[in-house]
Scaffold this active site. Sequence first.
Site, PDB file in Angstrom:
ATOM      1  N   GLY A  33       4.923  -1.003   2.979  1.00 45.50           N
ATOM      2  CA  GLY A  33       4.231   0.091   2.378  1.00 45.50           C
ATOM      3  C   GLY A  33       5.028   1.463   2.419  1.00 45.50           C
ATOM      4  O   GLY A  33       5.964   1.490   3.048  1.00 45.50           O
ATOM      5  N   HIS A  36       0.978  -1.082   0.051  1.00 44.04           N
ATOM      6  CA  HIS A  36       0.043  -0.110   0.065  1.00 44.04           C
ATOM      7  C   HIS A  36       0.977   1.433  -0.073  1.00 44.04           C
ATOM      8  O   HIS A  36       1.887   1.416   0.756  1.00 44.04           O
ATOM      9  CB  HIS A  36      -1.076   0.152   1.177  1.00 44.04           C
ATOM     10  CG  HIS A  36      -0.240  -0.148   2.684  1.00 44.04           C
ATOM     11  ND1 HIS A  36       0.277   0.924   3.130  1.00 44.04           N
ATOM     12  CD2 HIS A  36       0.070  -1.058   3.300  1.00 44.04           C
ATOM     13  CE1 HIS A  36       0.900   0.710   4.328  1.00 44.04           C
ATOM     14  NE2 HIS A  36       0.627  -0.813   4.350  1.00 44.04           N
ATOM     15  N   ASP A  37       0.296   2.301  -0.673  1.00 45.96           N
ATOM     16  CA  ASP A  37       0.901   3.761  -0.827  1.00 45.96           C
ATOM     17  C   ASP A  37       2.355   3.889  -1.386  1.00 45.96           C
ATOM     18  O   ASP A  37       2.953   4.794  -1.273  1.00 45.96           O
ATOM     19  CB  ASP A  37       0.844   4.132   0.640  1.00 45.96           C
ATOM     20  CG  ASP A  37      -0.436   4.426   1.389  1.00 45.96           C
ATOM     21  OD1 ASP A  37      -1.515   4.953   0.729  1.00 45.96           O
ATOM     22  OD2 ASP A  37      -0.550   3.713   2.242  1.00 45.96           O
TER      23      ASP A  37
END
Length: 258
Positions: A139, A121-122
């Site tokens: 992440g 994520h991200d």
Amino acid sequence: MTNIHPTAIIDPSAEIDPDAVIGPYTLVKGNTSIGAGTVIASHVVIDEYTSIGPDCRIFQYASVGAAPQDLKYKGEITHLKVGRGTVIREFVTINRGTGVGGGLTEVGEDNFLMAYCHVAHDCKTGRRVILANNSTLAGHCELGDFSNIGGFTAIHQFVRVGDFAYIGGKSVVVKDIPPYVISAGDRATLHGLNKVGMRRSNFSESTITELKRTYRLLFRIGLTLNEGIDRVRAEVNQIPEVVAFVDFIQNSSRGITR
């Protein structure tokens, strides 16, 4: 649409270019878009709020855009964007962003993600990035343009990797990797400039020479980073690549791999 196999399951809200190809048993969920010329093989899952650019190639059993593996994620709407011309090989997993991380995971143009890679994520990757088999981004990682990550490499969350950096296989990276360098190891250390990669990308010899002088002052003669930066500014021609090298170091929050 004749380019979609009859066994594929497509949400009515998905926006699929007529020139895209979707193979058998692939699932495309809602609030997604797939660009012209993109070819998606069989048994792929394209999760919600995912945008796939044109001319991409996604191989069988990839999972693209699934919810993030983060306990802070509470089901908020977040997104994944995959840039033009990116290749995603078998069993790659790419997760959407989180609300606390900006809400967006972004894979840049012309990336090559080999089998079993994971992009958490991200994360954000630049142009022409290569992730070799089984490499893993935790992440919030950021990979610069033309960076090359060796197989079985694990990169810690929030780490940044600079443009044209090369990381050898089976490395563990816990601090930022500056641009234009080679690094490897558990924990990763620097091993000089990525001169081969730069020459392949048509860097001039004068540019490589200035980067060699910069690298020596920063990492080879026992100076602190601040002392090295002062020497670089005083003694090295301030070409854009040298300025970018120094700026990357000064903007580091995790610390720099030495």
